[in-house]
Write a protein that holds these residues in place. Sequence first.
Motif, PDB file in Angstrom:
ATOM      1  N   ARG A 113      62.178  93.729  -1.170  1.00  0.00           N
ATOM      2  CA  ARG A 113      63.365  94.215  -0.462  1.00  0.00           C
ATOM      3  C   ARG A 113      63.079  95.488   0.323  1.00  0.00           C
ATOM      4  O   ARG A 113      63.875  95.880   1.187  1.00  0.00           O
ATOM      5  CB  ARG A 113      64.510  94.452  -1.457  1.00  0.00           C
ATOM      6  CG  ARG A 113      64.320  95.585  -2.439  1.00  0.00           C
ATOM      7  CD  ARG A 113      65.523  95.652  -3.374  1.00  0.00           C
ATOM      8  NE  ARG A 113      65.491  96.771  -4.318  1.00  0.00           N
ATOM      9  CZ  ARG A 113      64.900  96.733  -5.503  1.00  0.00           C
ATOM     10  NH1 ARG A 113      64.296  95.605  -5.893  1.00  0.00           N
ATOM     11  NH2 ARG A 113      64.915  97.774  -6.294  1.00  0.00           N
TER      12      ARG A 113
ATOM     13  N   HIS B 296      71.594  87.608  -4.420  1.00  0.00           N
ATOM     14  CA  HIS B 296      71.203  89.014  -4.240  1.00  0.00           C
ATOM     15  C   HIS B 296      70.795  89.635  -5.568  1.00  0.00           C
ATOM     16  O   HIS B 296      69.791  90.363  -5.654  1.00  0.00           O
ATOM     17  CB  HIS B 296      72.367  89.786  -3.616  1.00  0.00           C
ATOM     18  CG  HIS B 296      72.027  91.193  -3.251  1.00  0.00           C
ATOM     19  ND1 HIS B 296      72.479  92.284  -3.972  1.00  0.00           N
ATOM     20  CD2 HIS B 296      71.264  91.692  -2.245  1.00  0.00           C
ATOM     21  CE1 HIS B 296      72.020  93.394  -3.430  1.00  0.00           C
ATOM     22  NE2 HIS B 296      71.291  93.073  -2.380  1.00  0.00           N
TER      23      HIS B 296
ATOM     24  N   ARG C 187      66.743  90.853  -6.847  1.00  0.00           N
ATOM     25  CA  ARG C 187      66.404  92.204  -7.280  1.00  0.00           C
ATOM     26  C   ARG C 187      65.807  92.249  -8.683  1.00  0.00           C
ATOM     27  O   ARG C 187      65.246  93.266  -9.077  1.00  0.00           O
ATOM     28  CB  ARG C 187      67.653  93.096  -7.241  1.00  0.00           C
ATOM     29  CG  ARG C 187      68.096  93.467  -5.841  1.00  0.00           C
ATOM     30  CD  ARG C 187      69.394  94.231  -5.836  1.00  0.00           C
ATOM     31  NE  ARG C 187      69.664  94.777  -4.509  1.00  0.00           N
ATOM     32  CZ  ARG C 187      69.297  95.983  -4.101  1.00  0.00           C
ATOM     33  NH1 ARG C 187      68.634  96.776  -4.918  1.00  0.00           N
ATOM     34  NH2 ARG C 187      69.584  96.398  -2.885  1.00  0.00           N
TER      35      ARG C 187
END
Length: 311
Positions: A302, A277, A281
């Motif tokens: 995202r 995760h 990002r």
Amino acid sequence: MSVELWLPALARFEPAHPLRRLLARADRLDDGPRGYLAGLTAWFDAPPPLPAGALTRQLAAGDAGDALWICADPAWVEPDMNGARLLACGQMQLTAAEAAEFAEPLAPLFEEQDMRLELTSPDRWHLRLPQGTAVPEFPAPEQALGENLLQHLPQGPDGRRWRILQNDIQVLLHQHPLNVRRRAAGQPPVNSLWLWGAGALPATVATSLRGVVSDDPLLRALAAGAGIAHRLRTPASGARETAAVGMAPADAAAHWLIDLQDLPAQSIADAWWPMIHTLARQRPLRLSFASGERGELRPWHRWRFWRGGRA
């Protein structure tokens, strides 16, 4: 350049798995190679067939030199109505004492063939072969697991010597008293050795990767041969693991490979999702599944909420 994630086959991920959500929002790429060996050769350029024995011996012991090596991994073979099947190989959870006990009757057998058995680790064994030995191409364990071994034994006059040797190995291990104790303890027997990956250490190994994070000996051996960084995997804890692949400076993680393809999907969700995760990002992330599917995710992807959570 992307950080590469090497993942198990896509079918192993349930619809609610967080990796499914990532893939749904990623750009789908053409399918890549399928399977373990094909995946390795997609990232590393080394002379075929891949000399896994020499590479892994060099990584573990540093003494491969110019000798001819072959992997001789402890294995579990189970007879059935049509012959026998390979049920496990190279991950038999042997102790050093157990490995030495199993190897004791085998060493004279190999010495008769001018071969030397080396217990590189309890679960990873190697044979050093005389120079000029003709070795047929043996399949890697992943290609033979669960299948009838008769279709994977070397054929023809050149293969006869190796079929006889394989039979002698199985006879000695089948009657080994340690297997009685292992079965009584609920452990699989070690009743064969799987021979594969013959060859000498390649002069060069090339790759565009800058480093790998993996517990796989052959992958790390290829990285070492290519002169790039290779780190053992640790349970992910977000910031700590992203630092391990060089999140600072900004481009230090470009084109690293993080190998998770041997892990259960649930372990990836439980232990590795924070790292994945965080990476997703911060920089481009390429998802490569062992079944061939691939996708590329960029940080702004995202926001693709309209794509839903399934892939």
